[in-house]
Each structure stands twice: as structure tokens, then as C-alpha cells.
Design an enzyme around this catalytic site. Sequence first.
Site, PDB file in Angstrom:
ATOM      1  N   LYS A  20      -1.616  -3.710  -6.363  1.00  0.00           N
ATOM      2  CA  LYS A  20      -2.408  -3.726  -7.603  1.00  0.00           C
ATOM      3  C   LYS A  20      -1.989  -2.576  -8.527  1.00  0.00           C
ATOM      4  O   LYS A  20      -1.735  -2.779  -9.706  1.00  0.00           O
ATOM      5  CB  LYS A  20      -3.912  -3.611  -7.269  1.00  0.00           C
ATOM      6  CG  LYS A  20      -4.418  -4.735  -6.375  1.00  0.00           C
ATOM      7  CD  LYS A  20      -5.884  -4.585  -6.041  1.00  0.00           C
ATOM      8  CE  LYS A  20      -6.226  -3.416  -5.141  1.00  0.00           C
ATOM      9  NZ  LYS A  20      -5.707  -3.509  -3.763  1.00  0.00           N
ATOM     10  N   ARG A  95     -15.259  -5.434  -6.290  1.00  0.00           N
ATOM     11  CA  ARG A  95     -14.896  -5.555  -4.881  1.00  0.00           C
ATOM     12  C   ARG A  95     -15.981  -6.263  -4.082  1.00  0.00           C
ATOM     13  O   ARG A  95     -15.814  -6.486  -2.885  1.00  0.00           O
ATOM     14  CB  ARG A  95     -14.736  -4.167  -4.303  1.00  0.00           C
ATOM     15  CG  ARG A  95     -13.303  -3.748  -4.145  1.00  0.00           C
ATOM     16  CD  ARG A  95     -13.352  -2.382  -3.510  1.00  0.00           C
ATOM     17  NE  ARG A  95     -12.135  -2.042  -2.866  1.00  0.00           N
ATOM     18  CZ  ARG A  95     -11.129  -1.445  -3.478  1.00  0.00           C
ATOM     19  NH1 ARG A  95     -11.159  -1.194  -4.743  1.00  0.00           N
ATOM     20  NH2 ARG A  95     -10.050  -1.122  -2.793  1.00  0.00           N
ATOM     21  N   ARG A 134       3.745   4.177   2.053  1.00  0.00           N
ATOM     22  CA  ARG A 134       3.420   4.606   0.684  1.00  0.00           C
ATOM     23  C   ARG A 134       3.425   6.134   0.570  1.00  0.00           C
ATOM     24  O   ARG A 134       2.937   6.843   1.440  1.00  0.00           O
ATOM     25  CB  ARG A 134       2.047   4.076   0.275  1.00  0.00           C
ATOM     26  CG  ARG A 134       1.594   4.675  -1.056  1.00  0.00           C
ATOM     27  CD  ARG A 134       0.466   3.939  -1.698  1.00  0.00           C
ATOM     28  NE  ARG A 134      -0.712   3.821  -0.869  1.00  0.00           N
ATOM     29  CZ  ARG A 134      -1.749   3.067  -1.181  1.00  0.00           C
ATOM     30  NH1 ARG A 134      -1.742   2.351  -2.296  1.00  0.00           N
ATOM     31  NH2 ARG A 134      -2.791   2.991  -0.387  1.00  0.00           N
ATOM     32  N   ARG A 167      -1.589   9.308   1.332  1.00  0.00           N
ATOM     33  CA  ARG A 167      -3.030   9.254   1.109  1.00  0.00           C
ATOM     34  C   ARG A 167      -3.759   9.357   2.441  1.00  0.00           C
ATOM     35  O   ARG A 167      -3.307   8.803   3.436  1.00  0.00           O
ATOM     36  CB  ARG A 167      -3.393   7.912   0.428  1.00  0.00           C
ATOM     37  CG  ARG A 167      -3.614   8.069  -1.054  1.00  0.00           C
ATOM     38  CD  ARG A 167      -3.715   6.769  -1.779  1.00  0.00           C
ATOM     39  NE  ARG A 167      -4.743   5.841  -1.294  1.00  0.00           N
ATOM     40  CZ  ARG A 167      -5.056   4.710  -1.925  1.00  0.00           C
ATOM     41  NH1 ARG A 167      -4.437   4.391  -3.056  1.00  0.00           N
ATOM     42  NH2 ARG A 167      -5.972   3.903  -1.441  1.00  0.00           N
ATOM     43  N   ARG A 178     -10.100  -0.653   6.383  1.00  0.00           N
ATOM     44  CA  ARG A 178     -10.087  -1.177   5.008  1.00  0.00           C
ATOM     45  C   ARG A 178      -9.852  -2.681   4.999  1.00  0.00           C
ATOM     46  O   ARG A 178     -10.427  -3.402   4.192  1.00  0.00           O
ATOM     47  CB  ARG A 178      -8.992  -0.472   4.194  1.00  0.00           C
ATOM     48  CG  ARG A 178      -9.408   0.916   3.747  1.00  0.00           C
ATOM     49  CD  ARG A 178      -8.215   1.773   3.444  1.00  0.00           C
ATOM     50  NE  ARG A 178      -7.505   1.404   2.247  1.00  0.00           N
ATOM     51  CZ  ARG A 178      -6.256   1.789   1.976  1.00  0.00           C
ATOM     52  NH1 ARG A 178      -5.588   2.528   2.847  1.00  0.00           N
ATOM     53  NH2 ARG A 178      -5.685   1.433   0.858  1.00  0.00           N
TER      54      ARG A 178
HETATM   55  P1  AP5 Z   1       0.041  -0.156  -4.332  1.00  0.00           P
HETATM   56  O1  AP5 Z   1       0.453  -0.640  -5.664  1.00  0.00           O
HETATM   57  O2  AP5 Z   1      -0.312   1.300  -4.178  1.00  0.00           O
HETATM   58  O3  AP5 Z   1      -1.085  -1.114  -3.715  1.00  0.00           O
HETATM   59  P2  AP5 Z   1      -2.622  -1.278  -4.077  1.00  0.00           P
HETATM   60  O4  AP5 Z   1      -2.952  -2.721  -3.998  1.00  0.00           O
HETATM   61  O5  AP5 Z   1      -2.926  -0.568  -5.368  1.00  0.00           O
HETATM   62  O6  AP5 Z   1      -3.213  -0.551  -2.820  1.00  0.00           O
HETATM   63  P3  AP5 Z   1      -4.412   0.439  -2.641  1.00  0.00           P
HETATM   64  O7  AP5 Z   1      -4.307   0.948  -1.219  1.00  0.00           O
HETATM   65  O8  AP5 Z   1      -4.457   1.477  -3.717  1.00  0.00           O
HETATM   66  O9  AP5 Z   1      -5.598  -0.515  -2.746  1.00  0.00           O
HETATM   67  P4  AP5 Z   1      -6.998  -0.280  -2.264  1.00  0.00           P
HETATM   68  O10 AP5 Z   1      -7.679  -1.420  -2.906  1.00  0.00           O
HETATM   69  O11 AP5 Z   1      -7.189  -0.139  -0.809  1.00  0.00           O
HETATM   70  O12 AP5 Z   1      -7.312   1.199  -2.807  1.00  0.00           O
HETATM   71  P5  AP5 Z   1      -8.119   1.792  -4.018  1.00  0.00           P
HETATM   72  O13 AP5 Z   1      -7.404   2.986  -4.468  1.00  0.00           O
HETATM   73  O14 AP5 Z   1      -8.498   0.757  -5.021  1.00  0.00           O
HETATM   74  O15 AP5 Z   1       1.224  -0.514  -3.313  1.00  0.00           O
HETATM   75  C1  AP5 Z   1       1.187  -0.136  -1.951  1.00  0.00           C
HETATM   76  C2  AP5 Z   1       2.610   0.287  -1.504  1.00  0.00           C
HETATM   77  O16 AP5 Z   1       3.482  -0.845  -1.523  1.00  0.00           O
HETATM   78  C3  AP5 Z   1       3.256   1.341  -2.395  1.00  0.00           C
HETATM   79  O17 AP5 Z   1       4.000   2.193  -1.589  1.00  0.00           O
HETATM   80  C4  AP5 Z   1       4.178   0.520  -3.342  1.00  0.00           C
HETATM   81  O18 AP5 Z   1       5.292   1.290  -3.735  1.00  0.00           O
HETATM   82  C5  AP5 Z   1       4.564  -0.657  -2.453  1.00  0.00           C
HETATM   83  N1  AP5 Z   1       4.671  -1.931  -3.168  1.00  0.00           N
HETATM   84  C6  AP5 Z   1       3.774  -2.411  -4.066  1.00  0.00           C
HETATM   85  N2  AP5 Z   1       4.116  -3.637  -4.480  1.00  0.00           N
HETATM   86  C7  AP5 Z   1       5.267  -3.949  -3.814  1.00  0.00           C
HETATM   87  C8  AP5 Z   1       6.099  -5.112  -3.792  1.00  0.00           C
HETATM   88  N3  AP5 Z   1       5.827  -6.182  -4.540  1.00  0.00           N
HETATM   89  N4  AP5 Z   1       7.187  -5.101  -2.988  1.00  0.00           N
HETATM   90  C9  AP5 Z   1       7.440  -4.021  -2.211  1.00  0.00           C
HETATM   91  N5  AP5 Z   1       6.700  -2.906  -2.186  1.00  0.00           N
HETATM   92  C10 AP5 Z   1       5.601  -2.867  -2.963  1.00  0.00           C
HETATM   93  O19 AP5 Z   1      -9.483   2.188  -3.300  1.00  0.00           O
HETATM   94  C11 AP5 Z   1      -9.504   3.194  -2.300  1.00  0.00           C
HETATM   95  C12 AP5 Z   1     -10.909   3.318  -1.739  1.00  0.00           C
HETATM   96  O20 AP5 Z   1     -11.820   3.681  -2.793  1.00  0.00           O
HETATM   97  C13 AP5 Z   1     -11.517   2.048  -1.130  1.00  0.00           C
HETATM   98  O21 AP5 Z   1     -11.149   1.891   0.217  1.00  0.00           O
HETATM   99  C14 AP5 Z   1     -13.027   2.342  -1.292  1.00  0.00           C
HETATM  100  O22 AP5 Z   1     -13.480   3.240  -0.331  1.00  0.00           O
HETATM  101  C15 AP5 Z   1     -13.097   3.052  -2.629  1.00  0.00           C
HETATM  102  N6  AP5 Z   1     -13.309   2.111  -3.764  1.00  0.00           N
HETATM  103  C16 AP5 Z   1     -12.436   1.866  -4.796  1.00  0.00           C
HETATM  104  N7  AP5 Z   1     -12.955   0.963  -5.637  1.00  0.00           N
HETATM  105  C17 AP5 Z   1     -14.181   0.615  -5.138  1.00  0.00           C
HETATM  106  C18 AP5 Z   1     -15.176  -0.294  -5.563  1.00  0.00           C
HETATM  107  N8  AP5 Z   1     -15.029  -1.039  -6.664  1.00  0.00           N
HETATM  108  N9  AP5 Z   1     -16.289  -0.416  -4.802  1.00  0.00           N
HETATM  109  C19 AP5 Z   1     -16.438   0.319  -3.682  1.00  0.00           C
HETATM  110  N10 AP5 Z   1     -15.541   1.201  -3.218  1.00  0.00           N
HETATM  111  C20 AP5 Z   1     -14.413   1.355  -3.947  1.00  0.00           C
END
Ligand code: AP5
Length: 225
Positions: A20, A95, A134, A167, A178
Site C-alpha cells: 500500500k 480497517r 522491509r 520496523r 497482524r
Molecule cells: P509496503 O509498501 O511497506 O507495504 P504496506 O502494505 O504499506 O505494508 P504495511 O506493513 O505498512 O501495512 P500495514 O497495513 O500492516 O501497516 P500500517 O503502517 O498501515 O511494502 C512492504 C515491503 O514490500 C517493502 O519492503 C516494499 O519495498 C516491498 N514491496 C512492496 N510492493 C512490492 C511489490 N509489488 N513487489 C515487490 N516488493 C514490494 O499500520 C501499522 C499498524 O498501525 C497496524 O498494525 C495497527 O496497529 C495500526 N493502525 C494503522 N492504521 C490503523 C487503523 N485504521 N485502525 C487501527 N489500527 C491502525
Amino acid sequence: MSGSRDNRAIILFGPPGAGKGTQADRLLRDLGFEYIATGDILREAIAKKTPLGRRASEYMNAGQLVPDEVMIPIVEERLAKEGRGGGFLLDGFPRTVRQAEMLDKAAERNGIRIGRAIYLKTSREVIVQRLSGRRVCPKCGATYHVRNIPPKVQGVCDRCGSELAQREDDQEQAIVRRLVEYEKQTADVINYYRGKGVLAEIDGDLPVDESYPQIARLVAEDHSP
Ligand code: AP5
């Protein structure tokens, strides 16, 4: 209300590691939308040791969702401000179905149209490979992958030269947790947007250079009022 301007919200969602943030980075270069990434907002609050950060870190490090009561007001406040370049790009929100319902109400109040909900459907095997490799820049937030998307110099951010880090929630136990949370709470959001006819499914396993053009096309073609 925003008048005749097409003020819209594009939602990027999918499991942890679906890409994402990586896709959002490219979309923002093309669209210049207001970016609301709830994970980034929370990590910033943790870095600044604010009361929100202290509350959120326990949930995040354990791989759990931060409660809706905490998340919803944060996003509502951001949506009440004028979006840039015609709209908002939401990453990591909604979410839960409750967050999705709140988003509908806040969008209506602020004259924002929900454009596309883009779901990056990604296999478990790919997710684990991506999250374990990552690396992020603690200073400017740029994201890399040790094999898939490496920086030019190992361990160093291309953009600002800072040392890259892993991270906290990319440790094995938190990744498993997760994924469980995602299945339990976020998978229903897919049906919510399918029911509203705005869901678009993209193969998140594809390399970015193959999936991004599909996403960019969906966003460009989404102009219906
Ligand atoms: P990346 O782009 O970083 O993936 P992502 O989908 O953004 O992954 P996240 O881990 O950030 O998602 P998440 O939803 O768990 O975390 P968030 O920060 O929102 O890509 C991942 C890796 O793959 C990277 O190394 C990249 O280089 C590589 N890559 C990407 N695309 C690729 C491709 N096509 N091919 C090859 N390689 C690729 O949330 C974190 C925490 O915050 C949650 O667990 C929760 O506790 C809290 N939180 C956040 N939002 C909420 C909410 N709305 N409600 C409640 N809690 C929340």
C-alpha cells in the site's frame, strides 16, 4: 461542502505488506493528493512520544489494531480540511467496517466522493517475504526491500542518506498477529466496498512496475460524480 470541484477519496487497502505504502508513494507523485496514512500518523506520534503515541505503541508492537475510538477522530479531523489536487489518498484506513461507515458519513459531511477502494490481494507467502525484508528510513520514511527494491548503497537511504532500520512490528511474531487481525477485522471491509460497487481488485503479488500502471489507470478513469 466543496462546491463543483471533484473532491474524492481513493482508498488503498489490503493485508500488511501488500504494498500500500509503495503504491501510494507513486500515486502521490502523479496526483498530488492529500495523503492520509494512519500507520504513518501513529508512528510519528510514537517518535514524538505524544499521549497518542504512548497509547498506540502497545497495540502496534503487539500487531493489534488501535481501537476505533482512537483512530476515527484522527481521520475525521484530516478529512475536514481541504484535500490537495482534488482529493485524498487513504492508506491503512478504513480497517474495520465501523471505520468504513464513519468514513462514509464524514465524506458526505465534507462533500467528498468515495472514488475507488483498491484492494491489493496478496498471498501469505509474498507478505511474509516482503515484511521480513522491509527496511525503512526513520528520517524521511522511504521504504525499501533488501532484495525486491534495494537502496543503491546497502543499509543507506537513497533520498536522505540516513541509516535504514527494521520496523518493530516486522518481527516474526508481530507479523503473524497482524495477519490474524487482518483476517478477523479487515477482510470484511472488502465485502463492504464490493456491496457499494466501488471495489477494484489488483494482484498485489505482481512486481510494482506491473501493478502500478493498473492502479494508475483505475484512478485516472474514475471520474463519475
Ligand atoms: P509496503 O509498501 O511497506 O507495504 P504496506 O502494505 O504499506 O505494508 P504495511 O506493513 O505498512 O501495512 P500495514 O497495513 O500492516 O501497516 P500500517 O503502517 O498501515 O511494502 C512492504 C515491503 O514490500 C517493502 O519492503 C516494499 O519495498 C516491498 N514491496 C512492496 N510492493 C512490492 C511489490 N509489488 N513487489 C515487490 N516488493 C514490494 O499500520 C501499522 C499498524 O498501525 C497496524 O498494525 C495497527 O496497529 C495500526 N493502525 C494503522 N492504521 C490503523 C487503523 N485504521 N485502525 C487501527 N489500527 C491502525
